[in-house]
Design a protein around this motif. Structure first.
Motif, PDB file in Angstrom:
ATOM      1  N   CYS A  13     -10.941   8.270  -9.379  1.00 40.38           N
ATOM      2  CA  CYS A  13     -11.249   7.848  -8.009  1.00 40.38           C
ATOM      3  C   CYS A  13     -10.054   7.216  -7.303  1.00 40.38           C
ATOM      4  CB  CYS A  13     -12.402   6.857  -8.044  1.00 40.38           C
ATOM      5  SG  CYS A  13     -11.953   5.320  -8.865  1.00 40.38           S
ATOM      6  N   GLN A  14     -10.314   6.828  -6.048  1.00 44.20           N
ATOM      7  CA  GLN A  14      -9.252   6.221  -5.225  1.00 44.20           C
ATOM      8  C   GLN A  14      -8.764   4.903  -5.819  1.00 44.20           C
ATOM      9  OE1 GLN A  14     -12.404   6.861  -3.485  1.00 44.20           O
ATOM     10  NE2 GLN A  14     -11.878   7.762  -1.524  1.00 44.20           N
ATOM     11  N   MET A  15      -9.674   4.220  -6.529  1.00 45.50           N
ATOM     12  CA  MET A  15      -9.269   2.958  -7.127  1.00 45.50           C
ATOM     13  C   MET A  15      -8.157   3.189  -8.148  1.00 45.50           C
ATOM     14  SD  MET A  15     -12.112   0.276  -8.066  1.00 45.50           S
ATOM     15  CE  MET A  15     -12.866  -0.161  -6.539  1.00 45.50           C
ATOM     16  N   ASN A  16      -8.246   4.316  -8.838  1.00 41.43           N
ATOM     17  CA  ASN A  16      -7.184   4.649  -9.793  1.00 41.43           C
ATOM     18  C   ASN A  16      -5.886   4.995  -9.068  1.00 41.43           C
ATOM     19  OD1 ASN A  16      -8.635   4.132 -12.044  1.00 41.43           O
ATOM     20  ND2 ASN A  16      -8.576   6.209 -12.872  1.00 41.43           N
ATOM     21  N   VAL A  17      -5.994   5.610  -7.897  1.00 42.36           N
ATOM     22  CA  VAL A  17      -4.783   5.918  -7.119  1.00 42.36           C
ATOM     23  C   VAL A  17      -4.099   4.598  -6.755  1.00 42.36           C
ATOM     24  CG1 VAL A  17      -3.907   6.891  -4.948  1.00 42.36           C
ATOM     25  CG2 VAL A  17      -5.763   8.057  -6.181  1.00 42.36           C
ATOM     26  N   TYR A  18      -4.906   3.642  -6.321  1.00 44.06           N
ATOM     27  CA  TYR A  18      -4.370   2.327  -5.963  1.00 44.06           C
ATOM     28  C   TYR A  18      -3.749   1.662  -7.198  1.00 44.06           C
ATOM     29  CZ  TYR A  18      -4.307  -2.547  -4.356  1.00 44.06           C
ATOM     30  OH  TYR A  18      -3.921  -3.815  -4.025  1.00 44.06           O
ATOM     31  N   ASP A  19      -4.472   1.695  -8.317  1.00 44.68           N
ATOM     32  CA  ASP A  19      -3.952   1.072  -9.542  1.00 44.68           C
ATOM     33  C   ASP A  19      -2.640   1.724  -9.976  1.00 44.68           C
ATOM     34  OD1 ASP A  19      -6.079  -0.619  -9.589  1.00 44.68           O
ATOM     35  OD2 ASP A  19      -7.153   0.365 -11.216  1.00 44.68           O
ATOM     36  N   VAL A  46      -0.928   7.896 -18.297  1.00 42.36           N
ATOM     37  CA  VAL A  46      -2.087   8.594 -17.756  1.00 42.36           C
ATOM     38  C   VAL A  46      -3.150   7.551 -17.436  1.00 42.36           C
ATOM     39  CG1 VAL A  46      -2.665   9.386 -20.088  1.00 42.36           C
ATOM     40  CG2 VAL A  46      -3.911  10.300 -18.174  1.00 42.36           C
ATOM     41  N   ASN A  47      -3.505   7.534 -16.150  1.00 40.94           N
ATOM     42  CA  ASN A  47      -4.481   6.557 -15.653  1.00 40.94           C
ATOM     43  C   ASN A  47      -5.836   7.265 -15.625  1.00 40.94           C
ATOM     44  OD1 ASN A  47      -5.588   4.290 -14.585  1.00 40.94           O
ATOM     45  ND2 ASN A  47      -4.529   4.395 -12.626  1.00 40.94           N
ATOM     46  N   THR A  48      -6.759   6.792 -16.446  1.00 41.93           N
ATOM     47  CA  THR A  48      -7.925   7.618 -16.783  1.00 41.93           C
ATOM     48  C   THR A  48      -9.224   7.207 -16.106  1.00 41.93           C
ATOM     49  OG1 THR A  48      -8.459   6.167 -18.614  1.00 41.93           O
ATOM     50  CG2 THR A  48      -6.943   7.984 -19.093  1.00 41.93           C
ATOM     51  N   VAL A  80      -1.781   5.093 -22.160  1.00 41.92           N
ATOM     52  CA  VAL A  80      -3.052   5.454 -21.520  1.00 41.92           C
ATOM     53  C   VAL A  80      -3.652   4.190 -20.908  1.00 41.92           C
ATOM     54  CG1 VAL A  80      -5.413   6.245 -21.930  1.00 41.92           C
ATOM     55  CG2 VAL A  80      -3.535   7.340 -23.112  1.00 41.92           C
ATOM     56  N   GLY A  81      -3.955   4.265 -19.591  1.00 37.02           N
ATOM     57  CA  GLY A  81      -4.559   3.111 -18.925  1.00 37.02           C
ATOM     58  C   GLY A  81      -5.886   3.499 -18.297  1.00 37.02           C
TER      59      GLY A  81
END
Ligand code: 5AD
Ligand code: SF4
Length: 473
Positions: A13-19, A46-48, A80-81
């Motif tokens: 999701c967008q929250m991962n884009v922000y993170d 890799v933000n999962t 991996v996050g």
């Protein structure tokens, strides 16, 4: 320090884009620069996402492809996050022997230290510690300068709702809101780097600030509306049970608030909504939709649907189809239910067969496709105010010189519809670059997922771009 390269794969999701932007920002201090070329990377993150089974499978197939790279380049660090990291922790290290680091959703601020330790000690690290406080990152205020016109700003983390299908409360923790001053500060900085639209993010933005006794969400929106240079505000996601009268009125009162709300219904059956622990009925939902439309007649409403929730009968499903037909959403995201670890529905009986879920999903998608196509058709020949985000996908593929009058631009209407267009405005300044500006586009063709048109020549609304002082405030 020598420059090193960082490659981030963001899933979800967008929250991962922000993170991911926060991750890149933090690692700048260790001289990591972003690269789009994975072979060049010294560090791969890799933000999962763990929301559905499919997203989780994507993580492991991506990690599988990295084995060869690590063999060729033993000093490469792989981490991996995000949500799968939080959920699985050390198990991922066992499953992927060449992995160096697992860091959870609350460990982003500790990531630079972890990378330094791995570099110097050649060890493996797992950090999935959670806290109920938001750790404001020093670097978050500086805003990772992507130069994009539209940016995301997380205003709260976690969720306390415990919908029975959902993994979020387990992997993102308790609902916690950020200090409004920090949010406003960040938005101001983003505007300085060229942002003209911000999307405020949270799992349930409507309950922003309530627990902490901060501003309410409508009050926060008012503050954001006052930020000079910002043209548009969006937010996502809203829980229907918490959609207040004040928030509904904000769509009428705040000139920068876009006329779009994403309001996930999940199911049209009261029986299933109850089993999902959604705390509203279809009647309450329909009432809120009516209020939204009475207050803001052109508001676009989009939603999420889960098909094949455990115990969903054909009749329950028919109620969902009926509701979709009644509301006539502007867009829908529909998903086949999948069991998630910890989420209580995983233990519910009467699971629906995969084939049946597939069929139901297709029925929802077909119905919605008809509705969006029909709704979009009504926009033919209308003039839409579009915030220009850049060149269209097609333009990037065909490589027409950017300054040619045939360059195709892309942006969105206030109602979040994608518009691709030729900028046929007669004035030179507009022909050169309309990125970050609001332009009026006459819609000439409509499709189910986008609109196509031309700027209409007489009514250019060219506002300043990056750093210029002439904007609509
Ligand atoms: N199975 C299928 N869809 C899910 N969603 C959340 N959890 C699940 C699950 N276990 C969907 C919901 C939510 C969206 C982000 O993902 O529709 O609104
Ligand atoms: Fe998940 Fe429900 Fe929270 Fe949304 S409101 S994040 S669906 S638990």
């Amino acid at each position: 320090m020598k420059t090193k390269y960082l490659y981030i794969n963001t899933i979800g999701c967008q929250m991962n884009v922000y993170d991911s932007e926060q991750i890149a920002n933090g690692l700048k201090y260790l001289q990591y620069e972003m690269t789009p070329f994975i072979e060049k990377a010294d560090l791969i993150i890799v933000n999962t996402c763990a929301i559905r089974e499919k997203a989780e499978q994507k993580v492991f197939s991506f990690l599988g492809r990295l084995a060869g790279l690590k063999k060729k380049k033993p000093d490469l660090i792989i981490g991996v996050g995000g949500c799968v990291a939080q959920q699985e922790g050390a198990k991922i290290l066992e499953r992927v022997p060449y992995l160096d680091l697992v860091f959870g959703t609350h460990a982003i601020d500790r990531l630079p230290d972890a990378i330094q330790t791995i570099s110097s000690k050649k060890c493996r690290i797992v950090d999935t510690q959670m806290s109920n406080q938001i750790k404001e990152l020093d670097f978050s205020v500086n805003g990772y300068d992507t130069g994009d016109v539209t940016r995301f700003v997380t205003i709260m983390q976690g969720c306390d709702n415990y919908c029975t299908y959902c993994v979020v409360p387990y992997v993102r923790g308790r609902e916690t809101s950020r200090d409004p001053e920090k949010i406003i500060d960040e938005i101001r900085r983003l505007v300085e780097t060229g942002a003209r639209e911000v999307t405020l993010l949270g799992q349930n933005v409507n309950s922003y600030g309530i627990k902490e006794g901060l501003l309410t969400f409508p009050e926060l929106l008012r503050r954001v509306n006052d930020v000079d240079g910002l043209l548009r505000i969006r937010f996502t996601t809203s829980h229907p049970k918490d959609l207040s009268e004040n928030l509904i009125h904000a769509f009428k009162d705040l000139d920068k608030l876009c006329h779009h709300i994403h309001l996930p219904i999940q199911s049209g059956s009261n029986r299933i909504l109850k089993r999902m622990n959604r705390k509203y009925t279809r009647e309450i939902y329909l009432e809120k939709v009516e209020k939204l439309r009475n207050t803001c007649p052109d508001i676009a409403i989009t939603s999420d649907i889960i098909v094949g929730f455990p115990g969903e009968t054909r009749m329950d499903f028919q109620e969902t189809l009926d509701l979709i037909g009644m509301v006539e959403f502007d867009g829908l995201f529909a998903f086949k239910y999948s069991d998630r670890p910890n989420a209580s529905a995983a233990r519910f009986s009467n699971k629906i067969l995969e084939d049946e879920k597939k069929q139901r999903l297709q029925q929802v998608l077909d119905l919605q496709d008809q509705i969006t196509t029909r709704k979009n058709k009504t926009l033919k020949d209308s003039i839409q105010s579009v915030l220009v985000e850049g060149f269209s996908k097609k333009q990037n593929q065909i490589n027409t010189p950017d300054s040619s009058p045939n360059a195709q631009w892309t942006g969105r209407t206030s109602t979040n519809k994608i518009v691709n267009f030729y900028n046929n405005d007669g004035t030179d300044s507009c022909n050169k670059n309309v990125m970050g500006r609001l332009v009026n586009v006459r819609i000439l063709k409509t499709f189910s997922h986008s609109l196509w048109g031309e700027t209409n020549g007489k009514e250019p609304a060219c506002f300043g771009l990056r750093g210029e002082k002439s904007y609509v405030a």
